[in-house]
Design an enzyme around this catalytic site. Structure first.
Site, PDB file in Angstrom:
ATOM      1  N   LYS A 187     -44.587  -2.994  27.584  1.00 56.58           N
ATOM      2  CA  LYS A 187     -44.344  -1.687  26.964  1.00 56.58           C
ATOM      3  C   LYS A 187     -43.484  -0.872  27.932  1.00 56.58           C
ATOM      4  O   LYS A 187     -43.968  -0.317  28.902  1.00 56.58           O
ATOM      5  CB  LYS A 187     -45.678  -0.966  26.695  1.00 56.58           C
ATOM      6  CG  LYS A 187     -45.620   0.060  25.535  1.00 56.58           C
ATOM      7  CD  LYS A 187     -44.661   1.216  25.730  1.00 56.58           C
ATOM      8  CE  LYS A 187     -45.231   2.271  26.679  1.00 56.58           C
ATOM      9  NZ  LYS A 187     -44.280   3.464  26.757  1.00 56.58           N
ATOM     10  N   GLU A 262     -49.512   1.196  40.471  1.00 56.84           N
ATOM     11  CA  GLU A 262     -48.705   1.837  41.503  1.00 56.84           C
ATOM     12  C   GLU A 262     -48.320   3.201  40.961  1.00 56.84           C
ATOM     13  O   GLU A 262     -47.601   3.314  39.968  1.00 56.84           O
ATOM     14  CB  GLU A 262     -47.473   0.979  41.817  1.00 56.84           C
ATOM     15  CG  GLU A 262     -46.706   1.466  43.035  1.00 56.84           C
ATOM     16  CD  GLU A 262     -45.524   2.328  42.656  1.00 56.84           C
ATOM     17  OE1 GLU A 262     -45.584   3.548  42.912  1.00 56.84           O
ATOM     18  OE2 GLU A 262     -44.564   1.793  42.102  1.00 56.84           O
ATOM     19  N   CYS A 296     -40.513   6.415  43.579  1.00 51.97           N
ATOM     20  CA  CYS A 296     -41.882   6.681  43.992  1.00 51.97           C
ATOM     21  C   CYS A 296     -42.021   6.736  45.504  1.00 51.97           C
ATOM     22  O   CYS A 296     -42.873   7.465  46.035  1.00 51.97           O
ATOM     23  CB  CYS A 296     -42.828   5.640  43.414  1.00 51.97           C
ATOM     24  SG  CYS A 296     -42.352   3.945  43.801  1.00 51.97           S
ATOM     25  N   GLU A 394     -45.579  16.016  43.527  1.00 53.13           N
ATOM     26  CA  GLU A 394     -44.454  15.101  43.335  1.00 53.13           C
ATOM     27  C   GLU A 394     -43.445  15.716  42.374  1.00 53.13           C
ATOM     28  O   GLU A 394     -43.774  16.053  41.236  1.00 53.13           O
ATOM     29  CB  GLU A 394     -44.949  13.763  42.781  1.00 53.13           C
ATOM     30  CG  GLU A 394     -43.841  12.732  42.664  1.00 53.13           C
ATOM     31  CD  GLU A 394     -44.343  11.380  42.175  1.00 53.13           C
ATOM     32  OE1 GLU A 394     -43.878  10.364  42.703  1.00 53.13           O
ATOM     33  OE2 GLU A 394     -45.198  11.362  41.266  1.00 53.13           O
TER      34      GLU A 394
END
Length: 501
Positions: A187, A262, A296, A394
């Site tokens: 997906k 992750e 990331c 973030e």
């Protein structure tokens, strides 16, 4: 924010993006579609099938049938390895086409998209080699017992991938899942479905049996949620933000699924006064502005020792102003357009917050000459306090916060002062300090006097809110296989004799 002049669409873009289930391209069961935007113009350039539970059910059924009835899980490792190497060959032969489509779809600079396409091929090559070289454990007690371990594929792996460098990150999951004999349902992120649609033709040409790979496009709350909750999907590998990871954790819990996640990061780059300053500046510029800052492991918090702080900030800001922002298709571009207007607005809001929390020394908004599209100038804030939102949260864009420190203790306290723990970068010529700092910093990965250059044999993952579990090298093999211990008696049977009086 929108343009009336569409960009030329690269060759190879399909008229519409469909699901791929059981070896066939299909539309959604209910016919639903969603718009995919060009990040440079924010115009719709293609529509993709919007998958829901019925589509996921069909894909999982195809994957389950391929696992229980098909040849793939039963093939010898060398036979699967040959298919994976053919996949790598095909990706390498199409790297320029893949890069062009990925750059168009995501806004990633073409030069960086090309590197990501080549890395995708290397991921398949790596696991093609690793699965053949895999050695299982065996333990012996001479004359009494032999114990050995069988590794067995688990079943249908649900792979949920993000919109940043999507093709490469899809390969990161697909390669080990397929190498170990599992079947998959992928997906991809709804912002960037284009490059994922290319896997079907690559896998078919490489000789992957029908049903081993299945693709369902759609939104996380529909297709992603159905995949996580499906009882016939024992494994979920997810890359994305921490908040979504928490939802997946909760939704997978009733099924006791294997999870590898992750998640987000707010990684520190710590620059001590004895560091090679020019190299540290080059690396920390690249570490936060490459891939448009949508990475990331970005070193988005730079902690600088007070003795060199003023010089570092001045030189860093000047170099950030020289970073080339431009059309993603231009090979000279270093920062392209952010992936989607929704994400652009998020990043711009953080920049406005940053103007109240730090000293703006570079960038700070839309760059000159780019009146439309999701363009953000490389932005640098100095004198940022550790309780600032731009220090703690973030942002996932070309925005960096610089903070001074006095001594190793304060540097470590600042480095560990977020909920995240994915990566850390340490710049110092004191080898003893470098190793001790790496031991103490709360991060799943640490680079000492190095940019983010990773050996594929090493584990990839974070601590705290940055993830659950590790993938990479043998850790991926561990995740995608069940380990069955087999015990054989070679001598006298030593059974307690119950019931004999």
């Amino acid at each position: 924010m929108t343009s009336t002049t569409p960009r030329p669409i690269p060759d190879g873009v399909p008229e519409r993006i469909r699901h791929y289930i059981g070896g066939e391209l299909v539309d959604s069961a209910d016919g639903a579609v969603f718009d995919v935007l060009d990040p440079v113009t924010n115009e719709v350039y293609v529509r993709a099938a919007a998958g829901k539970k019925a589509d996921v059910d069909r894909a999982v059924a195809a994957a389950r049938k391929a696992f229980t009835e098909g040849p793939w899980p039963k093939l010898l490792p060398r036979e699967r390895s040959r298919v994976l190497n053919r996949i790598a060959d095909l990706v390498e032969s199409r790297d320029e086409r893949l890069a062009a489509l990925e750059s168009f779809d995501s806004g990633l600079p073409i030069s960086q998209a090309l590197g990501q396409a080549r890395r995708a091929a290397e991921n398949f090559r790596f696991f093609a080699d690793l699965i053949v070289a895999q050695a299982d454990d065996a333990y012996k007690v001479p004359g009494r017992q032999v114990n050995y371990v069988n590794r067995k594929p688990i079943g249908v792996a649900g792979l949920i991938t993000p919109w940043n460098t999507p093709f490469m990150l899809e390969s990161w999951k697909l390669a080990p899942a397929l190498a170990t004999g599992n079947t998959v349902v992928l997906k991809p992120a709804e912002f960037t479905p284009l490059s994922a649609s290319l896997w079907a033709e690559i896998f078919e040409e490489a000789g992957l049996p029908p049903g081993v790979f299945n693709l369902v496009n759609g939104f996380g709350e529909d297709a992603g949620d159905a995949l996580v909750k499906h009882p016939d999907v024992p494994l979920i590998s997810f890359t994305g933000e921490s908040r979504t990871g928490s939802l997946i954790f909760g939704n997978a819990a009733p099924f006791l699924k294997g999870l590898s996640m992750e998640l987000g990061g707010k990684s520190p780059a710590i620059v001590f006064a004895d560091a090679d300053l020019e190299t540290a500046i080059d690396a920390t510029i690249f570490g936060v502005f490459s891939l448009n800052g949508e990475r990331c492991t970005a070193g988005s918090r730079i902690l600088v020792e007070r003795a060199i702080y003023d010089e570092f900030v001045e030189r860093y800001a000047a170099q950030a102003e020289r970073v080339v922002v431009g059309d993603p298709a231009d090979p000279a571009t270093e920062v392209g357009a952010l992936v989607h207007p929704e994400h652009y607005e998020k990043v711009m809001k953080y920049i406005e917050i940053g103007k109240t929390e730090g000293r703006l020394v570079a960038g700070g908004g839309r760059p000159d000459g780019f009146p439309t599209g999701n363009y953000v100038a490389p932005t640098v804030f100095a004198d940022v306090k550790p309780d600032a939102r731009i220090f703690q949260e973030e942002i996932f864009g070309p925005v960096v916060a610089i903070t001074p420190f006095e001594g190793e203790d304060e540097a470590l306290e600042l480095a560990n002062n977020t909920k995240y723990g994915l990566a850390a970068y340490v710049w110092t010529n004191d080898l003893k300090r470098a190793h001790n700092f790496a031991q103490s910093v709360e991060a799943g990965m640490v680079w000492l006097n190095s940019n983010n250059v990773r050996d594929l044999r090493t584990p990839f993952g974070g601590v705290k809110a940055s993830g659950l579990g590790h993938e990479g090298g043998y850790r991926s093999i561990d995740f995608y296989t069940d380990q069955q211990a087999v015990h054989i008696n070679l001598g006298e049977v030593h059974n307690p004799a119950f019931g004999k009086g």
